[in-house]
Design a protein around this motif. Structure first.
Motif, short mmCIF file in Angstrom:
data_model
loop_
_atom_site.label_atom_id
_atom_site.label_comp_id
_atom_site.label_asym_id
_atom_site.label_seq_id
_atom_site.Cartn_x
_atom_site.Cartn_y
_atom_site.Cartn_z
N ALA A 12 42.64 -19.57 66.82
CA ALA A 12 42.59 -20.85 66.09
C ALA A 12 41.28 -21.60 66.35
CB ALA A 12 43.84 -21.67 66.43
N VAL A 81 50.93 -24.27 69.42
CA VAL A 81 51.33 -23.40 68.32
C VAL A 81 51.83 -24.23 67.13
CG1 VAL A 81 51.85 -21.50 69.87
CG2 VAL A 81 53.69 -23.03 69.16
N ALA A 82 51.79 -23.63 65.94
CA ALA A 82 52.14 -24.38 64.74
C ALA A 82 52.78 -23.47 63.68
CB ALA A 82 50.89 -25.06 64.18
N TYR B 50 47.58 -18.95 57.99
CA TYR B 50 48.34 -18.71 59.21
C TYR B 50 47.69 -17.58 60.00
CZ TYR B 50 52.34 -21.59 57.81
OH TYR B 50 53.15 -22.62 57.47
N PRO B 121 53.27 -17.73 69.22
CA PRO B 121 51.83 -17.94 69.05
C PRO B 121 51.34 -17.65 67.62
CG PRO B 121 52.22 -15.95 70.32
CD PRO B 121 53.56 -16.58 70.09
N TRP B 123 49.36 -20.00 64.45
CA TRP B 123 48.64 -21.25 64.20
C TRP B 123 48.40 -21.41 62.71
CZ3 TRP B 123 47.59 -17.54 67.83
CH2 TRP B 123 47.79 -17.92 69.15
N LYS B 124 48.24 -22.67 62.28
CA LYS B 124 47.95 -22.86 60.86
C LYS B 124 46.75 -23.77 60.66
CE LYS B 124 51.65 -26.22 60.02
NZ LYS B 124 52.92 -26.38 59.34
N LYS B 125 45.97 -23.41 59.66
CA LYS B 125 44.81 -24.20 59.28
C LYS B 125 45.04 -24.67 57.86
CE LYS B 125 39.81 -23.96 59.42
NZ LYS B 125 38.65 -23.10 59.70
N TRP B 138 42.57 -27.03 61.69
CA TRP B 138 43.66 -26.45 62.48
C TRP B 138 44.63 -27.56 62.87
CZ3 TRP B 138 44.41 -21.40 62.60
CH2 TRP B 138 43.32 -20.57 62.35
N GLN B 139 45.91 -27.25 62.85
CA GLN B 139 46.91 -28.24 63.24
C GLN B 139 47.08 -28.19 64.75
OE1 GLN B 139 48.28 -30.45 60.75
NE2 GLN B 139 46.38 -29.53 60.07
N GLU B 140 46.13 -28.82 65.44
CA GLU B 140 46.13 -28.82 66.89
C GLU B 140 45.20 -29.95 67.34
OE1 GLU B 140 42.52 -25.61 67.41
OE2 GLU B 140 44.56 -24.91 67.50
#
Lengths: 84, 146
Positions: A12, A81-82, B50, B121, B123-125, B138-140
């Motif tokens: 990410a 995490v998402a 993703y 684990p 992740w999504k952007k 990124w969703q973080e």
């Protein structure tokens, strides 16, 4: 002291930040997972700040930041995490 | 039948509902589809990318499946998660639960979705209509984007 060969996996935003998806490091014996951040980010404050947001996984299993790395380990740095 | 699948292909929902094979002792069959929404925090979303740590994501999904089956008497449980670029309206997650009664079916479904969001684990952007396909977020936390 024996050296450890460890592969670091990045994902990410961290992957984009370091412009790599994996990095191979040679580390001294007894290195804990969290110490790797100090090697990837020269600025200690930055390494510590990033460390607070990350989880660690060794060989596809979550571990704590103090987990001691072994030769041949694959250490993944897991940003929040998402999925879903 | 139980299954855990991580796929870069569009999720063929009907195929996976068939794959769950109706069980004669199950009176409840519920499923959840996570779908890419066109808005988040006031911004128009065009799509989501993703990314997964595939090997570990599959292991974590299997652990969630085992935990749910230990907690409730389920007939079957199936989980499918998508990776790659998804457009608005595409399915990102499918969870199919069969159980003797609706109470445990709904409870297990909720547990599986909540735990996926905490542990797996992936992740999504997000990409937005105004900035296009090449600039996403990124969703973080943004701590490493400085």
């Amino acid at each position: 002291m024996a050296a450890l060969n460890v592969r670091i996996l990045l994902f990410a935003g961290l992957r984009e930040r370091l412009r790599k998806d994996k990095i191979s490091l040679v580390l001294p014996e007894g290195t804990p997972a969290k110490k790797v951040l100090r090697m990837l980010f020269k600025d200690e404050g930055e390494a510590d700040r990033i460390g607070k947001c990350l989880l660690f996984a060794v060989n596809e299993t979550y571990v704590g930041p103090d987990a001691v790395l072994r030769d041949g380990d694959e250490l993944a740095l897991i940003p929040p995490v998402a999925g879903g | 039948m139980d299954f855990v699948i991580l796929t870069a292909e569009p999720i063929a929902i009907e195929d996976f509902l068939q794959r769950a094979v109706p069980s004669p002792d199950c009176g409840a069959r519920v499923w959840f589809e996570g779908v890419v929404r066109n808005e988040n925090a006031g911004e128009r979303v065009a799509g989501i990318f993703y990314q997964a740590y595939a090997a570990m994501a599959e292991r974590e999904l299997k652990k969630i499946l085992e935990r749910a089956k230990a907690k409730w008497p389920l007939g079957s449980l199936g989980i499918v998660h998508r990776t790659g670029h998804l457009k608005v309206g595409e399915c990102s997650l499918l969870v199919v639960v069969q159980a003797p009664h609706r109470k445990e079916a709904f409870a297990a479904l909720q547990f599986v979705i909540d735990t996926i969001k905490q542990k797996v684990p992936i992740w999504k952007k997000e990409f937005y209509e105004k900035t296009g396909r090449h600039t996403g977020r990124w969703q973080e936390p943004s701590v490493w984007e400085q």
